[in-house]
Design an enzyme around this catalytic site. Structure first.
Site, PDB file in Angstrom:
ATOM      1  N   GLY A   1       0.818  -1.215   0.000  1.00 30.27           N
ATOM      2  CA  GLY A   1       0.000   0.000   0.000  1.00 30.27           C
ATOM      3  C   GLY A   1       0.841   1.250   0.000  1.00 30.27           C
ATOM      4  O   GLY A   1       2.064   1.222  -0.176  1.00 30.27           O
ATOM      5  N   ILE A   2       0.155   2.345   0.229  1.00 28.44           N
ATOM      6  CA  ILE A   2       0.787   3.649   0.145  1.00 28.44           C
ATOM      7  C   ILE A   2       1.298   4.048   1.534  1.00 28.44           C
ATOM      8  O   ILE A   2       0.759   3.605   2.539  1.00 28.44           O
ATOM      9  CB  ILE A   2      -0.245   4.650  -0.421  1.00 28.44           C
ATOM     10  CG1 ILE A   2       0.424   5.746  -1.202  1.00 28.44           C
ATOM     11  CG2 ILE A   2      -1.191   5.171   0.622  1.00 28.44           C
ATOM     12  CD1 ILE A   2      -0.515   6.382  -2.235  1.00 28.44           C
ATOM     13  N   GLY A   3       2.351   4.860   1.587  1.00 30.87           N
ATOM     14  CA  GLY A   3       2.876   5.317   2.875  1.00 30.87           C
ATOM     15  C   GLY A   3       4.187   4.628   3.207  1.00 30.87           C
ATOM     16  O   GLY A   3       4.642   3.726   2.499  1.00 30.87           O
ATOM     17  N   ALA A   4       4.798   5.083   4.296  1.00 26.44           N
ATOM     18  CA  ALA A   4       6.148   4.644   4.642  1.00 26.44           C
ATOM     19  C   ALA A   4       6.209   3.164   5.021  1.00 26.44           C
ATOM     20  O   ALA A   4       7.144   2.459   4.649  1.00 26.44           O
ATOM     21  CB  ALA A   4       6.669   5.494   5.800  1.00 26.44           C
ATOM     22  N   ILE A   5       5.204   2.692   5.747  1.00 30.53           N
ATOM     23  CA  ILE A   5       5.324   1.352   6.324  1.00 30.53           C
ATOM     24  C   ILE A   5       5.345   0.240   5.274  1.00 30.53           C
ATOM     25  O   ILE A   5       6.257  -0.601   5.294  1.00 30.53           O
ATOM     26  CB  ILE A   5       4.188   1.099   7.358  1.00 30.53           C
ATOM     27  CG1 ILE A   5       4.251   2.131   8.485  1.00 30.53           C
ATOM     28  CG2 ILE A   5       4.223  -0.320   7.899  1.00 30.53           C
ATOM     29  CD1 ILE A   5       5.454   2.023   9.382  1.00 30.53           C
TER      30      ILE A   5
ATOM     31  N   GLU B   1      -1.486  -2.601  -6.336  1.00 32.14           N
ATOM     32  CA  GLU B   1      -1.980  -1.369  -6.938  1.00 32.14           C
ATOM     33  C   GLU B   1      -0.801  -0.535  -7.453  1.00 32.14           C
ATOM     34  O   GLU B   1      -0.773  -0.053  -8.560  1.00 32.14           O
ATOM     35  CB  GLU B   1      -2.747  -0.624  -5.867  1.00 32.14           C
ATOM     36  CG  GLU B   1      -3.188   0.736  -6.254  1.00 32.14           C
ATOM     37  CD  GLU B   1      -3.981   1.330  -5.109  1.00 32.14           C
ATOM     38  OE1 GLU B   1      -4.885   0.647  -4.607  1.00 32.14           O
ATOM     39  OE2 GLU B   1      -3.678   2.462  -4.717  1.00 32.14           O
TER      40      GLU B   1
ATOM     41  N   GLY C   1      -6.848   1.595  -2.625  1.00 30.77           N
ATOM     42  CA  GLY C   1      -7.048   0.173  -2.917  1.00 30.77           C
ATOM     43  C   GLY C   1      -7.065  -0.694  -1.673  1.00 30.77           C
ATOM     44  O   GLY C   1      -7.030  -1.927  -1.780  1.00 30.77           O
TER      45      GLY C   1
END
Ligand code: COA
Length: 431
Positions: A214-218, A237, A335
């Site tokens: 997914g999106i973001g740092a983690i 995605e 997503g």
């Protein structure tokens, strides 16, 4: 007329192209790093000529000047996802947010969001007269198909990507040649907390799994801790530079994928030039529209599908708020739910929500109740694994009491006493 003649006849300046946008039009802008910044600059420079132009955009990685104070009468931003450049516009009422699953967006162009103008970036045409949409196919291909007017910035720096990611020259009404670097996304900063989360997530990933990040740092940080795995695959995605590193290290091979074996499947890419060089002409990359890539029934055709996403808060029932802080919209569903549902239906699939246990050490992200007004992104019936730097909570198929207990175990120790007191009140039993 040959495609070369058509191309030459429809090539113009950005200023001339901006004049094709009219007051009251709905303009769909290519997503994320595919954004045609030169066209947006020309449109904003021509703002005085427009009233009430609706800008439909997902992650706006550029300057989003159309959403800045002073632009209200000319432009109205309709965000399908809110990002750093558009948070203030939505919070201050200069724009609107449309809740949506990313996989649904192409369909909106045939129903609630008919498209007047699509602003896109493409590669120069190849010898067959086809241009690639490059790093962002997602809803962009559908916007091109449905728009009355398609205006394309032709950027020689855009990677030519494989998959159903090309459009015919004759699908585009005007071409504006302008080279600019593809917008970069810097790799995330990884500190001790992200490292501990990455190690915990790695325990849930097995050799041969297919991953969504997914999106973001983690989610991107997790990749750093998968270097000992074998034959991982990608059906995501999006992906970023971390996938290139693991591909070069021979960890990601896509060899055991049950759908599109051998291929990296995604709908858009965000990263640095390293990623864009990897993507350019790569026959093993399959960049496809989001209503295919993010369709839960397509995702589920990957055995051992593992989705890895992040969130803002999780309550003791396992409700996941990923897109708002209370009522303030800070991102979108994107997503997340598409992939959590796809992973749930995949044979051997697992859906992971990974997050730091606190917001910068100050407040707990595991809470007894979500902040008032928060949107629930992933509902308590969909949630599967929640991971923090303190461990793993497996919630699917567990009672409310079991969920609360295991979430408290992975909360930051400073906040556990308060959560335990809430547990005892709610369940009328000692923790
Ligand atoms: N309370 C208050 N503020 C919070 C918070 C909370 N519980 N959780 C996060 N924040 C703040 C952060 O402090 C940060 O603020 P800042 O920008 O002022 O530093 C901001 O919200 C963003 O949080 P951060 O954790 O830095 O974001 P991220 O880049 O790691 O992304 C999500 C995390 C949840 C926003 C992101 O994963 C997301 O949008 N998820 C939903 C969509 C999704 O999962 N898509 C997946 C398919 S691509």
């Amino acid at each position: 007329m040959s495609w070369n003649e058509y191309y030459a006849a429809h090539t113009m300046t950005a200023e001339a192209a901006a004049a094709l946008i009219h007051s009251g039009d709905r303009v769909v802008v290519q997503h994320a790093c595919g954004e045609p910044s030169h066209l947006l600059d020309a449109m904003v420079a021509n703002a005085a000529a427009y009233e009430n132009v609706e800008l439909v955009h997902m992650v706006a990685m550029g300057r989003a000047e159309y959403a800045q104070p002073g632009m209200e009468t000319h432009f109205r931003h309709n965000a399908l996802f809110v990002g750093g450049t558009t948070r203030a516009a939505i919070a201050q009422g200069r724009g609107d947010f449309t809740p949506c699953f990313f996989s649904d967006v192409p369909g909106f162009f045939e129903t609630t969001l008919p498209v007047d103008v699509a602003l896109v970036t493409v590669t120069p045409p190849n010898e067959d007269g086809k241009c690639s949409l490059g790093v962002s196919v997602d809803y962009t291909l559908a916007a091109v198909k449905h728009a009355k007017t398609v205006i394309a910035q032709v950027n020689r720096n855009m990677p030519f990507t494989h998959g159903p990611s090309t459009v015919d020259v004759t699908d585009i009404h005007c071409f504006v040649p302008f080279d600019a670097p593809i917008i970069p996304l810097a790799p995330p900063k990884i500190g001790p907390v992200e490292e501990a989360i990455g190690k915990n997530v790695a325990q849930l990933v097995r050799d041969g799994d297919t991953l969504q990040l997914g999106i973001g740092a983690i989610p991107d940080a997790v990749l750093k801790f998968l270097t000992e795995k074998k034959d991982l695959g990608i059906h995501s995605e999006m992906f970023s530079d971390g996938v290139v590193d693991l591909a070069r290290a021979g960890v990601i091979t896509n060899a055991r994928k049950t759908l599109h074996p051998g291929k990296y499947v995604a709908t858009f890419l965000m990263g640095t030039q390293k990623l864009y060089d990897f993507a350019d002409g790569n026959p093993n990359l399959y960049l496809a529209p989001v209503d295919y890539v993010n369709d839960p029934f397509v995702i589920a055709q990957n055995d051992n599908m593992v989705s890895i996403n992040s969130c803002v808060q999780v309550d003791l029932m396992g409700q996941v708020a990923s897109e708002s802080i209370g009522p303030m919209q800070i991102s979108g569903t994107g997503g997340q739910v598409d992939f959590i549902r796809g992973a749930a239906r995949s044979r051997g699939g697992r859906a992971i929500i990974a997050m730091p246990s606190t917001v910068k050490g100050k407040t707990s992200k595991i809470v007894s109740v979500l902040d008032a007004g928060a949107a629930v992104t992933t509902c308590r019936c969909d949630v599967d694994y929640v991971v923090t730097e303190y461990g793993i909570a497996h919630l699917k198929g567990r009672t409310l009491r079991e969920r609360a207990r295991s979430l408290i175990q992975i909360a930051h120790p400073d906040f556990q006493d308060g959560l335990k007191a809430e547990f005892e009140r709610r369940f009328q039993t000692a923790y």
